[in-house]
Design a protein around this motif. Structure first.
Motif, PDB file in Angstrom:
ATOM      1  N   UNK A   1       0.649  -1.223  -0.028  1.00 15.69           N
ATOM      2  CA  UNK A   1       0.040  -0.044  -0.004  1.00 15.69           C
ATOM      3  C   UNK A   1       0.723   1.228  -0.086  1.00 15.69           C
ATOM      4  N   UNK A   2       2.188   1.076  -0.222  1.00 16.33           N
ATOM      5  CA  UNK A   2       3.076   2.389  -0.277  1.00 16.33           C
ATOM      6  C   UNK A   2       4.087   2.143  -1.271  1.00 16.33           C
ATOM      7  N   UNK A   3       4.703   3.195  -1.435  1.00 19.55           N
ATOM      8  CA  UNK A   3       5.799   3.225  -2.451  1.00 19.55           C
ATOM      9  C   UNK A   3       7.393   2.567  -1.924  1.00 19.55           C
ATOM     10  N   UNK A   4       7.536   2.400  -0.452  1.00 20.23           N
ATOM     11  CA  UNK A   4       8.647   2.191  -0.172  1.00 20.23           C
ATOM     12  C   UNK A   4       8.990   0.641  -0.534  1.00 20.23           C
ATOM     13  N   UNK A   5      10.180   0.406  -1.202  1.00 22.42           N
ATOM     14  CA  UNK A   5      10.671  -0.921  -1.510  1.00 22.42           C
ATOM     15  C   UNK A   5      12.174  -1.024  -1.617  1.00 22.42           C
ATOM     16  N   UNK A   6      12.502  -2.079  -1.472  1.00 22.91           N
ATOM     17  CA  UNK A   6      14.176  -2.343  -1.371  1.00 22.91           C
ATOM     18  C   UNK A   6      14.273  -3.748  -1.920  1.00 22.91           C
ATOM     19  N   UNK A   7      15.802  -4.164  -1.729  1.00 27.01           N
ATOM     20  CA  UNK A   7      16.148  -5.653  -2.068  1.00 27.01           C
ATOM     21  C   UNK A   7      16.930  -6.304  -0.720  1.00 27.01           C
ATOM     22  N   UNK A   8      17.009  -7.351  -0.639  1.00 31.25           N
ATOM     23  CA  UNK A   8      17.841  -7.795   0.250  1.00 31.25           C
ATOM     24  C   UNK A   8      19.158  -8.003  -0.374  1.00 31.25           C
ATOM     25  N   UNK A   9      20.095  -7.942   0.568  1.00 28.04           N
ATOM     26  CA  UNK A   9      21.408  -8.163   0.174  1.00 28.04           C
ATOM     27  C   UNK A   9      21.970  -9.464   0.249  1.00 28.04           C
ATOM     28  N   UNK A  10      23.309  -9.680   0.244  1.00 27.91           N
ATOM     29  CA  UNK A  10      23.816 -11.257   0.170  1.00 27.91           C
ATOM     30  C   UNK A  10      23.703 -11.951   1.344  1.00 27.91           C
ATOM     31  N   UNK A  11      23.411 -11.054   2.476  1.00 26.38           N
ATOM     32  CA  UNK A  11      23.025 -12.025   3.919  1.00 26.38           C
ATOM     33  C   UNK A  11      21.523 -11.798   3.898  1.00 26.38           C
ATOM     34  N   UNK A  12      20.803 -11.498   3.068  1.00 33.45           N
ATOM     35  CA  UNK A  12      19.355 -11.622   3.293  1.00 33.45           C
ATOM     36  C   UNK A  12      18.746 -10.435   3.996  1.00 33.45           C
ATOM     37  N   UNK A  13      19.492  -9.375   4.180  1.00 32.06           N
ATOM     38  CA  UNK A  13      19.127  -8.427   5.058  1.00 32.06           C
ATOM     39  C   UNK A  13      18.469  -7.112   4.247  1.00 32.06           C
ATOM     40  N   UNK A  14      17.636  -6.440   5.087  1.00 31.89           N
ATOM     41  CA  UNK A  14      16.787  -5.169   4.222  1.00 31.89           C
ATOM     42  C   UNK A  14      16.634  -4.131   5.205  1.00 31.89           C
ATOM     43  N   UNK A  15      16.232  -3.004   4.606  1.00 31.72           N
ATOM     44  CA  UNK A  15      16.109  -1.872   5.536  1.00 31.72           C
ATOM     45  C   UNK A  15      14.800  -1.219   4.955  1.00 31.72           C
ATOM     46  N   UNK A  16      13.919  -1.071   5.246  1.00 30.38           N
ATOM     47  CA  UNK A  16      12.746  -0.002   4.708  1.00 30.38           C
ATOM     48  C   UNK A  16      12.565   1.162   5.637  1.00 30.38           C
ATOM     49  N   UNK A  17      12.793   2.269   4.764  1.00 31.30           N
ATOM     50  CA  UNK A  17      12.857   3.666   5.458  1.00 31.30           C
ATOM     51  C   UNK A  17      11.596   4.290   5.182  1.00 31.30           C
ATOM     52  N   UNK A  18      11.247   4.929   6.086  1.00 29.58           N
ATOM     53  CA  UNK A  18       9.881   5.812   5.953  1.00 29.58           C
ATOM     54  C   UNK A  18       8.390   5.202   6.168  1.00 29.58           C
ATOM     55  N   UNK A  19       8.700   4.024   6.874  1.00 30.19           N
ATOM     56  CA  UNK A  19       7.494   3.232   7.399  1.00 30.19           C
ATOM     57  C   UNK A  19       6.565   4.054   8.311  1.00 30.19           C
ATOM     58  N   UNK A  20       5.305   4.218   7.942  1.00 31.04           N
ATOM     59  CA  UNK A  20       4.404   5.276   8.721  1.00 31.04           C
ATOM     60  C   UNK A  20       4.265   4.493  10.428  1.00 31.04           C
ATOM     61  N   UNK A  21       3.973   5.209  11.142  1.00 32.49           N
ATOM     62  CA  UNK A  21       3.570   4.717  12.455  1.00 32.49           C
ATOM     63  C   UNK A  21       2.569   5.599  13.100  1.00 32.49           C
ATOM     64  N   UNK A  22       1.470   4.749  13.241  1.00 26.62           N
ATOM     65  CA  UNK A  22       0.293   5.465  13.615  1.00 26.62           C
ATOM     66  C   UNK A  22       0.324   5.401  15.202  1.00 26.62           C
ATOM     67  N   UNK A  23       0.291   6.587  16.053  1.00 31.25           N
ATOM     68  CA  UNK A  23       0.420   6.681  17.466  1.00 31.25           C
ATOM     69  C   UNK A  23      -0.859   6.122  17.984  1.00 31.25           C
TER      70      UNK A  23
END
Length: 225
Positions: free
Chosen positions: A167-189
């Motif tokens: 439901x959002x535009x944020x996307x990335x790919x995992x590196x050789x170790x399978x790690x990923x980082x998604x920046x700008x994930x909304x947080x509803x208080x």
């Protein structure tokens, strides 16, 4: 309820009856030596649209092209009377009804005929917005960073897997170790425990997972076997 096409055809049939001096039914051409005209819609053609600003929406305009034909010599005087009545330009006359393919498609022998273009329109009312019954409330959502790791069978890291926030535009790919980082994930208080849904795409498979954003440390996502 009469639609725009039906109304345009009925108006032309009524006009033809007055112009020809005899009833002109709506129907395909017929092989009737006794004569008599028929009118039959062939196609819909676009018309120039007008654009206006403001709160009104212009109707959609188009043209209904109709075939006026008759069988036998008795139909010729009626066609002459219709031809004479079209001098006012309404409906618009098109002298292009001699295509042999048209008569083959209709299953009748070629004959003198006229094409008439009748304007039609479809009204497009502006949708009524529902009344606002509560005061406007603005909420500011905080943004967080989501770190994770995608693993497969035997906890083997999966590289080059696309990870996207549903439901959002944020996307990335995992590196050789399978790690990923998604920046700008909304947080509803107001819903801090609401799970974060991500979509994993890789190796021809798509998998959706729900993550706990309040988890401590690295989030491990296990792709199905």
């Amino acid at each position: 309820m009469t639609g725009a096409i039906e109304a345009a055809v009925a108006d032309v049939a009524s006009w033809l009856t007055g112009a020809a001096g005899e009833p002109v039914p709506v129907g395909p051409p017929r092989d009737d030596p006794g004569g008599g005209l028929t009118v039959w819609p062939l196609e819909l053609r676009p018309a120039r649209q007008t654009a206006t600003g403001g709160a009104t929406r212009e109707p959609y305009r188009f043209v209904v092209r109709l075939l006026v034909a008759g069988g036998g010599p008795a139909a010729l005087p009626a066609l002459d009377r219709v031809l004479a009545a079209t001098t006012a330009g309404r409906p618009e006359l098109v002298l292009a009804a001699g295509d042999p393919a048209l008569w083959r498609a209709l299953g009748v022998a070629p004959r003198p005929a006229l094409l008439l273009d009748a304007p039609a329109r479809v009204e497009r009312p502006v949708p009524v917005a529902p009344p606002v019954r509560q005061p406007l409330r603005l909420r500011q959502l905080a943004m967080r960073t989501l770190d994770g790791r995608v693993v497969g069978p035997q906890d083997q890291p999966l590289a080059a897997v696309r990870v996207e926030l549903v439901g959002a535009a944020q996307a990335t790919e995992t590196d050789a170790a399978g790690r990923f980082r998604l920046v700008g994930v909304p947080h509803d208080p107001d819903a801090p425990d609401a799970p974060v849904r991500i979509r994993l795409t890789g190796a021809g498979r798509v998998h959706t997972a729900e993550l706990d954003p309040e988890g401590d440390g690295l989030i491990v996502v296990r792709a199905p076997d």
